[in-house]
Every structure is written in structure tokens, then in C-alpha cells.
Design an enzyme around this catalytic site. Structure first.
Site, PDB file in Angstrom:
ATOM      1  N   GLY A   1       2.791   2.403  11.085  1.00  0.00           N
ATOM      2  CA  GLY A   1       3.561   3.676  10.770  1.00  0.00           C
ATOM      3  C   GLY A   1       4.230   4.044  12.183  1.00  0.00           C
ATOM      4  O   GLY A   1       4.802   5.133  12.160  1.00  0.00           O
TER       5      GLY A   1
ATOM      6  N   LYS B   1       0.100   4.358  -0.088  1.00  0.00           N
ATOM      7  CA  LYS B   1      -0.189   5.527   0.395  1.00  0.00           C
ATOM      8  C   LYS B   1       0.159   6.823  -0.346  1.00  0.00           C
ATOM      9  O   LYS B   1      -0.057   6.686  -1.611  1.00  0.00           O
ATOM     10  CB  LYS B   1       0.186   5.515   1.648  1.00  0.00           C
ATOM     11  CG  LYS B   1      -0.201   4.372   2.540  1.00  0.00           C
ATOM     12  CD  LYS B   1       0.400   4.536   4.003  1.00  0.00           C
ATOM     13  CE  LYS B   1       0.030   3.427   4.936  1.00  0.00           C
ATOM     14  NZ  LYS B   1       0.175   3.461   6.212  1.00  0.00           N
TER      15      LYS B   1
ATOM     16  N   GLU C   1      -5.648  -4.813  10.428  1.00  0.00           N
ATOM     17  CA  GLU C   1      -4.511  -3.812  10.877  1.00  0.00           C
ATOM     18  C   GLU C   1      -4.655  -3.247  12.310  1.00  0.00           C
ATOM     19  O   GLU C   1      -5.616  -2.066  12.508  1.00  0.00           O
ATOM     20  CB  GLU C   1      -4.347  -2.740   9.893  1.00  0.00           C
ATOM     21  CG  GLU C   1      -5.759  -2.163   9.347  1.00  0.00           C
ATOM     22  CD  GLU C   1      -5.633  -0.889   8.513  1.00  0.00           C
ATOM     23  OE1 GLU C   1      -4.779  -0.560   7.840  1.00  0.00           O
ATOM     24  OE2 GLU C   1      -6.788  -0.294   8.217  1.00  0.00           O
TER      25      GLU C   1
ATOM     26  N   ASN D   1       1.134  -1.031   0.085  1.00  0.00           N
ATOM     27  CA  ASN D   1       0.079  -0.037  -0.165  1.00  0.00           C
ATOM     28  C   ASN D   1       1.092   1.134  -0.036  1.00  0.00           C
ATOM     29  O   ASN D   1       1.512   1.530   0.920  1.00  0.00           O
ATOM     30  CB  ASN D   1      -0.973   0.111   1.168  1.00  0.00           C
ATOM     31  CG  ASN D   1      -1.735   1.198   1.454  1.00  0.00           C
ATOM     32  OD1 ASN D   1      -1.935   2.062   0.238  1.00  0.00           O
ATOM     33  ND2 ASN D   1      -2.381   1.419   2.582  1.00  0.00           N
TER      34      ASN D   1
ATOM     35  N   GLU E   1      -6.595   4.877   7.861  1.00  0.00           N
ATOM     36  CA  GLU E   1      -6.347   6.031   7.356  1.00  0.00           C
ATOM     37  C   GLU E   1      -7.619   6.906   6.813  1.00  0.00           C
ATOM     38  O   GLU E   1      -7.879   8.046   7.019  1.00  0.00           O
ATOM     39  CB  GLU E   1      -5.137   6.428   6.562  1.00  0.00           C
ATOM     40  CG  GLU E   1      -3.857   6.192   7.511  1.00  0.00           C
ATOM     41  CD  GLU E   1      -2.487   5.688   6.666  1.00  0.00           C
ATOM     42  OE1 GLU E   1      -1.700   5.390   7.169  1.00  0.00           O
ATOM     43  OE2 GLU E   1      -2.768   5.605   5.277  1.00  0.00           O
TER      44      GLU E   1
ATOM     45  N   SER F   1       3.131  -2.776  10.408  1.00  0.00           N
ATOM     46  CA  SER F   1       4.326  -2.937  10.407  1.00  0.00           C
ATOM     47  C   SER F   1       5.132  -4.177  10.253  1.00  0.00           C
ATOM     48  O   SER F   1       5.947  -4.418  10.822  1.00  0.00           O
ATOM     49  CB  SER F   1       4.803  -2.177  11.591  1.00  0.00           C
ATOM     50  OG  SER F   1       4.398  -0.768  11.629  1.00  0.00           O
TER      51      SER F   1
ATOM     52  N   HIS G   1      -9.232   1.249   4.807  1.00  0.00           N
ATOM     53  CA  HIS G   1      -8.280   1.412   5.554  1.00  0.00           C
ATOM     54  C   HIS G   1      -8.429   2.352   6.667  1.00  0.00           C
ATOM     55  O   HIS G   1      -9.171   3.276   6.660  1.00  0.00           O
ATOM     56  CB  HIS G   1      -7.089   2.002   4.643  1.00  0.00           C
ATOM     57  CG  HIS G   1      -5.902   1.988   5.200  1.00  0.00           C
ATOM     58  ND1 HIS G   1      -5.206   3.029   5.906  1.00  0.00           N
ATOM     59  CD2 HIS G   1      -4.690   0.934   5.045  1.00  0.00           C
ATOM     60  CE1 HIS G   1      -3.963   2.346   6.537  1.00  0.00           C
ATOM     61  NE2 HIS G   1      -3.618   1.604   5.952  1.00  0.00           N
TER      62      HIS G   1
END
Length: 254
Positions: free
Chosen positions: A173, A11, A167, A9, A97, A213, A95
Site C-alpha cells: 500500500g 481487504k 509480502e 485481497n 495487517e 504492490s 496477513h
């Protein structure tokens, strides 16, 4: 046996002018891993370059989001028809985010996921808890809610095009990673919840990725777990060598 799937991904990283070089480097570094499904999900503006660079390789290309309508006044969105027409075969929905910054809800994730599956795309639907939810003892509640709503009206037959990406939001991150045992515990919960929705036999066929991660250094231990069928990779997917290291671990675990 479920074929491992490792998806990058990107991003909001990598310009169109940089895309071909990364795709070609990934393809070259992973050409010997035919037992792993390899995907790069890129920003929409990078898709044409990614699709062209991936031709003749084992690397599949996808997008990081889709809309549930086929067309209309939805400025900034892309439809599943556009994604398919551009040559993509994969898409990410839900996702964390997107949920955190752009107002995605379990209900809109469901609409996007169903639209993606209906269009013939392999859909990687993301779910996961925040640190606050985990510490408050709400892990099971959150996972079950996200799955029950996110997979509303998704049938057993639809699951041929479904991948679940777990996730843990607190591990994205941040450099933190759920331990292999923690990750396996949630993956097992996801599979059990899926069995209630579409039946145990179908649930056993659905791949569940870990998306917190994963790196070359911890991939093998994570991927050795019974219900961890791959990874949804962020930062490590931006470096061909790191991405290839994770794919190598997946190939060895198959």
C-alpha cells in the site's frame, strides 16, 4: 511446472451490493486465461454474493482470515467450517495487517493455517519483513522464524493445500515494490527454508506468491523470476482491468 496463482485481497473494501459487479467483470476480463488460478478473497460479509456471482466461471472465492476453532465464543471470527459451507475454497492467513492491527502471532498463524488445510481449503499463508527488520539485517532471521513457527506440524502432504505469500511489509500500500531481483532472492530463501521443513521435492511443488504492490506495469518482470509463482494483490484487485492485466502477465509467464 507450478501453475501461477493470482489472488485478490479486497481487504475492507467493496460492499455486498457492489460485489457481484466486480466478480463478474473479473470473470469476463480473464475468461481466456485458463492456465492461471484466479482467486478473489473478499470480506466475509461479501462471500455469499461473491460465490453466487462466480458460479460457472473460473474465479475462485476465499476469505481474508479464519479461526482455528470449529465453533465457540469467539465474537467476530469465522470458522473454516463456515467458510467451506459458504462455498469458499481459499483463505488467507497471517496477513501483515492482521499481525499489525489485530495481534496475530506466528503461533496463531500456525493454528489458523493448519485448521484451513485440515478443512480442505487452499491456504495462502503470509510472511514478510518490515522496513526496520530489513535495514537491521534481520531479513533471513524473520523469514525463517515465521516459516518455522507458522508451518509447525504442517506435513509434506499438507503442502498440496499450501501457498506461501511473501509480502515485504514496507511495500504494501506504499507504492514501493521490491525489485524483481530482491523479490526473487527472498522467494528462493523461502523455498530453501521450506525444503528443510518438508523436503526439497515437496518444496519445489509449493507456490510462492509476491504480495508487495504488484501492478500491471511490473507484474511481467516479477512473474518471470524462477521462484515467483503468482501474486497476492491488494489495491489493483479492486479494478477489474488492473487485475486482469496482472493475470494476463501471469498467463504469459506460464
Amino acid at each position: 511446472m507450478r501453475k501461477k496463482i493470482i489472488a485478490g485481497n479486497w481487504k475492507m473494501n467493496i460492499k455486498p451490493s457492489e460485489t457481484a459487479a466486480l466478480i463478474k467483470a473479473v470473470a469476463e476480463a480473464t475468461k481466456d486465461y485458463s492456465n492461471v488460478e484466479i482467486v478473489c478473497c473478499t470480506p466475509a460479509i461479501d462471500v455469499p454474493a461473491a460465490v453466487e456471482a462466480a458460479k460457472g466461471t473460473a474465479v475462485g472465492v476465499g476469505t481474508e482470515n479464519c479461526h482455528w476453532k470449529e465453533s465457540g465464543a469467539y465474537t467476530g471470527e469465522i470458522s473454516t467450517g463456515m467458510i467451506v459451507d459458504a462455498g469458499c475454497k481459499y483463505v488467507i492467513t497471517g496477513h501483515s495487517e492482521r499481525r499489525q492491527y489485530f495481534g496475530e502471532t506466528d503461533e496463531t498463524v500456525n493454528l489458523r493455517t493448519r485448521a484451513a488445510i485440515a478443512a480442505g481449503l487452499t491456504c495462502m499463508m503470509c510472511i514478510g519483513e518490515t522496513l526496520e527488520e530489513r535495514e537491521a539485517g534481520k531479513l533471513v532471521e524473520v523469514i525463517e522464524r515465521q516459516m518455522n513457527v507458522g508451518l509447525k506440524d504442517v506435513t509434506a502432504a499438507d503442502c498440496a493445500k499450501l501457498v506461501i505469500a511473501y509480502e515485504p511489509v514496507w511495500a504494501i500500500g506504499t507504492g514501493k515494490t521490491a525489485t524483481p531481483d530482491q523479490a526473487q532472492e527472498v522467494h528462493a530463501l523461502i523455498r530453501a527454508t521450506l525444503a528443510k521443513l518438508v523436503g526439497a521435492e515437496t518444496a519445489e511443488t509449493v507456490r510462492i506468491q509476491y504480495g508487495g504492490s504488484m501492478k500491471p506495469g511490473n507484474a511481467a518482470e516479477l512473474l518471470a523470476k524462477k521462484d515467483i509463482d503468482g501474486g497476492l494483490i491488494g489495491g489493483a484487485a479492486l479494478k477489474a482491468a488492473d487485475f486482469a492485466g496482472i493475470i494476463a502477465a501471469a498467463a504469459a509467464a506460464n
